[in-house]
Design an enzyme around this catalytic site. Structure first.
Site, PDB file in Angstrom:
ATOM      1  N   GLU A  38      10.412  -4.660   4.611  1.00  0.00           N
ATOM      2  CA  GLU A  38      10.497  -6.070   4.208  1.00  0.00           C
ATOM      3  C   GLU A  38      10.235  -6.210   2.714  1.00  0.00           C
ATOM      4  O   GLU A  38      10.955  -6.902   1.986  1.00  0.00           O
ATOM      5  CB  GLU A  38       9.465  -6.927   4.964  1.00  0.00           C
ATOM      6  CG  GLU A  38       9.735  -7.097   6.450  1.00  0.00           C
ATOM      7  CD  GLU A  38       9.057  -6.046   7.303  1.00  0.00           C
ATOM      8  OE1 GLU A  38       8.787  -4.933   6.779  1.00  0.00           O
ATOM      9  OE2 GLU A  38       8.802  -6.326   8.482  1.00  0.00           O
TER      10      GLU A  38
ATOM     11  N   GLU B 172      -4.937  -6.606  14.641  1.00  0.00           N
ATOM     12  CA  GLU B 172      -4.404  -5.295  14.270  1.00  0.00           C
ATOM     13  C   GLU B 172      -5.521  -4.251  14.334  1.00  0.00           C
ATOM     14  O   GLU B 172      -5.265  -3.070  14.556  1.00  0.00           O
ATOM     15  CB  GLU B 172      -3.783  -5.339  12.854  1.00  0.00           C
ATOM     16  CG  GLU B 172      -2.872  -4.162  12.564  1.00  0.00           C
ATOM     17  CD  GLU B 172      -2.006  -4.346  11.320  1.00  0.00           C
ATOM     18  OE1 GLU B 172      -0.830  -4.728  11.429  1.00  0.00           O
ATOM     19  OE2 GLU B 172      -2.514  -4.110  10.211  1.00  0.00           O
TER      20      GLU B 172
ATOM     21  N   LYS C 163       9.252  -1.115  14.332  1.00  0.00           N
ATOM     22  CA  LYS C 163       9.874  -0.811  13.035  1.00  0.00           C
ATOM     23  C   LYS C 163      11.012   0.192  13.226  1.00  0.00           C
ATOM     24  O   LYS C 163      12.101   0.030  12.689  1.00  0.00           O
ATOM     25  CB  LYS C 163       8.856  -0.172  12.080  1.00  0.00           C
ATOM     26  CG  LYS C 163       7.775  -1.095  11.566  1.00  0.00           C
ATOM     27  CD  LYS C 163       6.924  -0.344  10.549  1.00  0.00           C
ATOM     28  CE  LYS C 163       5.647  -1.067  10.205  1.00  0.00           C
ATOM     29  NZ  LYS C 163       4.738  -0.307   9.357  1.00  0.00           N
TER      30      LYS C 163
ATOM     31  N   HIS D 298      -5.873 -33.231  17.793  1.00  0.00           N
ATOM     32  CA  HIS D 298      -4.813 -34.099  18.320  1.00  0.00           C
ATOM     33  C   HIS D 298      -3.663 -33.278  18.881  1.00  0.00           C
ATOM     34  O   HIS D 298      -2.557 -33.788  19.042  1.00  0.00           O
ATOM     35  CB  HIS D 298      -4.327 -35.036  17.212  1.00  0.00           C
ATOM     36  CG  HIS D 298      -5.431 -35.938  16.741  1.00  0.00           C
ATOM     37  ND1 HIS D 298      -5.678 -37.165  17.306  1.00  0.00           N
ATOM     38  CD2 HIS D 298      -6.402 -35.747  15.809  1.00  0.00           C
ATOM     39  CE1 HIS D 298      -6.735 -37.706  16.712  1.00  0.00           C
ATOM     40  NE2 HIS D 298      -7.189 -36.864  15.805  1.00  0.00           N
TER      41      HIS D 298
ATOM     42  N   LYS E 229       0.843  -1.204   0.000  1.00  0.00           N
ATOM     43  CA  LYS E 229       0.000   0.000   0.000  1.00  0.00           C
ATOM     44  C   LYS E 229       0.876   1.251   0.000  1.00  0.00           C
ATOM     45  O   LYS E 229       0.700   2.149  -0.801  1.00  0.00           O
ATOM     46  CB  LYS E 229      -0.920  -0.026   1.221  1.00  0.00           C
ATOM     47  CG  LYS E 229      -1.801   1.189   1.340  1.00  0.00           C
ATOM     48  CD  LYS E 229      -2.797   1.051   2.475  1.00  0.00           C
ATOM     49  CE  LYS E 229      -3.492   2.384   2.713  1.00  0.00           C
ATOM     50  NZ  LYS E 229      -4.508   2.346   3.747  1.00  0.00           N
TER      51      LYS E 229
ATOM     52  N   GLY F 255      -4.913  -1.808   4.868  1.00  0.00           N
ATOM     53  CA  GLY F 255      -4.115  -2.949   4.416  1.00  0.00           C
ATOM     54  C   GLY F 255      -4.806  -4.278   4.679  1.00  0.00           C
ATOM     55  O   GLY F 255      -4.887  -5.145   3.804  1.00  0.00           O
ATOM     56  N   ARG F 256      -5.337  -4.444   5.880  1.00  0.00           N
ATOM     57  CA  ARG F 256      -5.932  -5.740   6.243  1.00  0.00           C
ATOM     58  C   ARG F 256      -7.342  -5.912   5.676  1.00  0.00           C
ATOM     59  O   ARG F 256      -7.994  -6.923   5.942  1.00  0.00           O
ATOM     60  CB  ARG F 256      -5.907  -5.914   7.761  1.00  0.00           C
ATOM     61  CG  ARG F 256      -6.530  -4.771   8.545  1.00  0.00           C
ATOM     62  CD  ARG F 256      -6.147  -4.831  10.020  1.00  0.00           C
ATOM     63  NE  ARG F 256      -6.613  -3.678  10.778  1.00  0.00           N
ATOM     64  CZ  ARG F 256      -5.946  -2.533  10.909  1.00  0.00           C
ATOM     65  NH1 ARG F 256      -4.777  -2.387  10.307  1.00  0.00           N
ATOM     66  NH2 ARG F 256      -6.437  -1.544  11.620  1.00  0.00           N
TER      67      ARG F 256
END
Ligand code: F6P
Length: 549
Positions: free
Chosen positions: A217, A359, A513, A390, A211, A273-274
């Protein structure tokens, strides 16, 4: 839009009414609630599109639901919802509209923010994406050496990775099986290394999704991918244009990176973003499944948007999901919420929901800046059944913590499983059995009646009374996926509105960050960092030693 000062949640009479109701509710057991009302499953079921939601295994009565509905009204959930759909700047700390719902409106709709109808530009980008996806799928978009594209690598992180990756996995049966789709997010070089090590650069397309186009990263990985490509193609700079496209809101940064903005797919700052994988951020997904399936998914989102916008609170599925979370988080001290999909294709679903929910609602300031004095977003976790059964379900059944859970099942197995489709009944039997066991448990008397030795009775008793929502979808289709995701988006919205927090900012990710950026030179060159605490200084020292520096 500045946040209007609202009566504090804990000062509302509706909040106190719920606290009192909780006291009266005490340890009322689901066994009693079901015994009292033979129509409970029917009365507490909601159908939305292709989804059936069974809310009957919740620790609620009609009074509980009425009181929760009154809380929603008193906290203005509906008016905030309407403000969101109307393009008002409800993201107060960033002063932005929140219009992911406009990404899936039909072309004939009008959705305006700041006086501009955004629907035409949404559809113009969708058309551009569709043309591009078709070219890649049909082999018309060729790489620098003229070869067709067989590999698509999405480089992004957070919302620019989790959504497309989750949806790609969920819709795998709809994807082009003769192409490879990979998702690179981690700044750990191993991620990109593993993603490209067996790929031919001349057949590889990178979709750089960010965005902001400033995320360290993504830019680091995209830069490394560019070097990998150029190394593989003899250093021809002009190859970049055939092998890199960008998805972003930031044309300037895209251009600075060296990607022609002709090859950029745009979205806008009113898409968080999400909340973005149904925007151009879904480009790699669209290449995988084709524009028609992508559009079916958007229609699924839209169906639930309309339900959320118009259905009365008592039959509004996201409202009920959100309010039930408030009930458990604020009145039963539940700290977490498990989402347990019974579908192998949903391997990434809960990971996706973690960002969406945590978030959005992991906040402790009210919208006007005051501190909250109540619990906000839960820890969201879970993995597909039956594997979890399990591993950690022991704690769900007999542990000391209350963990409300969603059991998500798909009625019809996907096509193409052949005889393996016969296993589907066993899969679904497990889902239903878990809901049953969690709700009703097994009493001491039942255990004794089986002849269990007395000293083992406590160990083999199941208290039950552990709430679940069962979501049963008809099939795993693009439309169903859109419906499910929209359901959770709006659930998160409802909770944020009740808790009076801004669900659309994410300031909490910033400090880490900044500190990482400041620390990196210390790791690499041993540079001094002012004001470093003793623990971090010592860890950096040890790290450097281990690296032989
Ligand atoms: O760091 C958090 C975050 O800003 C998320 O909200 C976002 O989805 C992710 O980083 C990636 O951001 P971008 O798409 O701008 O690269």
């Amino acid at each position: 839009m500045n946040a209007a000062r609202r009566t504090r949640l804990d000062q509302l009479p509706e909040w106190h009414a719920l606290a009192k109701h909780r006291e009266e509710f005490g340890g009322t057991h689901l066994r009693e609630l079901f015994a009292m009302d033979v129509r409970r499953a029917e009365r507490y079921g909601v159908q939305v599109g292709d989804l059936h939601l069974d809310f009957s295994k919740h620790l609620v009565t009609d009074d509980t639901l009425r009181l929760l509905g009154e809380l929603a009204v008193a906290t203005g959930v509906e008016s905030l919802r309407d403000a969101m759909f109307d393009g008002e700047r409800i993201n107060v700390t960033e002063d932005r509209a929140v219009l992911h719902t406009a990404l899936r409106t039909p072309v004939s709709a009008v959705v305006a923010t700041d006086g501009e109808n955004v629907v035409p530009k949404v559809h113009s980008v969708l058309t551009k994406m569709g043309l591009f996806a078709a070219k890649v799928r049909d082999g018309l978009w060729r790489g620098h050496t003229g070869k067709r594209i067989r590999n698509v690598v999405n480089i992004g992180i957070g919302g620019s990775d989790l959504g497309p990756k989750m949806a790609f996995e969920a819709l795998r049966p709809y994807t082009r099986r003769d192409m490879n789709f990979r998702f690179v997010s981690n700044v750990d070089g191993a991620d990109l290394h593993e993603a490209v090590r067996d790929l031919d650069p001349s057949e590889t397309l990178f979709v750089v999704a960010s965005k902001t186009f400033t995320t360290i990263e993504t830019i680091t990985n995209a830069t490394a991918a560019r070097s990998w490509l150029l190394a593989g193609l003899g250093g021809a700079e002009e190859a970049v244009a055939r092998h890199f496209v960008a998805v972003s809101t930031n044309a300037v940064k895209v251009s600075e990176f060296g990607i022609d903005t002709e090859n950029m797919f745009e979205f806008w700052d009113w898409v968080g973003g999400r909340y973005s994988y149904d925007s151009a951020i879904g480009l790699s997904l669209m290449v995988a499944v084709g524009a028609d399936h992508f559009n079916e998914m958007l229609a699924g989102f839209h169906l639930v948007d309309e339900h959320f916008r118009t259905a009365p609170i008592e039959s509004n599925a996201p409202m009920l999901m959100g309010l039930l979370g408030v009930w458990y988080g604020n009145f039963f001290d539940a700290q977490s919420h498990a989402v347990l999909p019974y579908s192998h294709y949903f391997s990434q679903f809960t990971a996706y929901l973690q960002q969406l929910d945590m978030e959005s609602n992991g906040k402790s300031a009210q919208r006007d800046g005051g501190p909250v004095n109540w619990q906000t977003g839960p820890v969201v976790w879970g993995t597909p059944g039956t594997n979890g059964q399990h591993a950690y379900y022991q704690l769900l059944h007999q542990g000391t913590k209350m963990i409300p859970a969603d059991l998500v099942g798909i009625a019809r197995p996907v096509d193409g499983l052949g005889e393996l489709a016969d296993q589907h009944d066993l899969l679904m039997a497990n889902l239903f059995a878990q809901g049953q066991a969690l709700a009703f448990g097994k009493t001491e008397e039942e255990v004794r009646a089986e002849g269990v030795p007395e000293e083992q009775v406590p160990h083999r008793t199941f208290p039950g009374n552990r709430p679940t929502t069962t979501i049963l979808a008809s099939e795993l289709s693009p439309a169903v996926l859109g419906q499910l995701v929209a359901l959770y988006e709006h659930k998160v919205f409802v909770q944020g509105a009740v808790w009076d927090i801004d669900s659309f900012d994410q300031w909490g990710v910033e400090l880490g960050k900044v500190l990482a950026k400041r620390l990196e030179p210390a790791l690499t060159d041993g540079a001094a960092v002012d004001g470093l605490d003793a623990s971090t200084r010592s860890l950096v020292g040890r790290y450097r030693e281990l690296r032989g520096r």
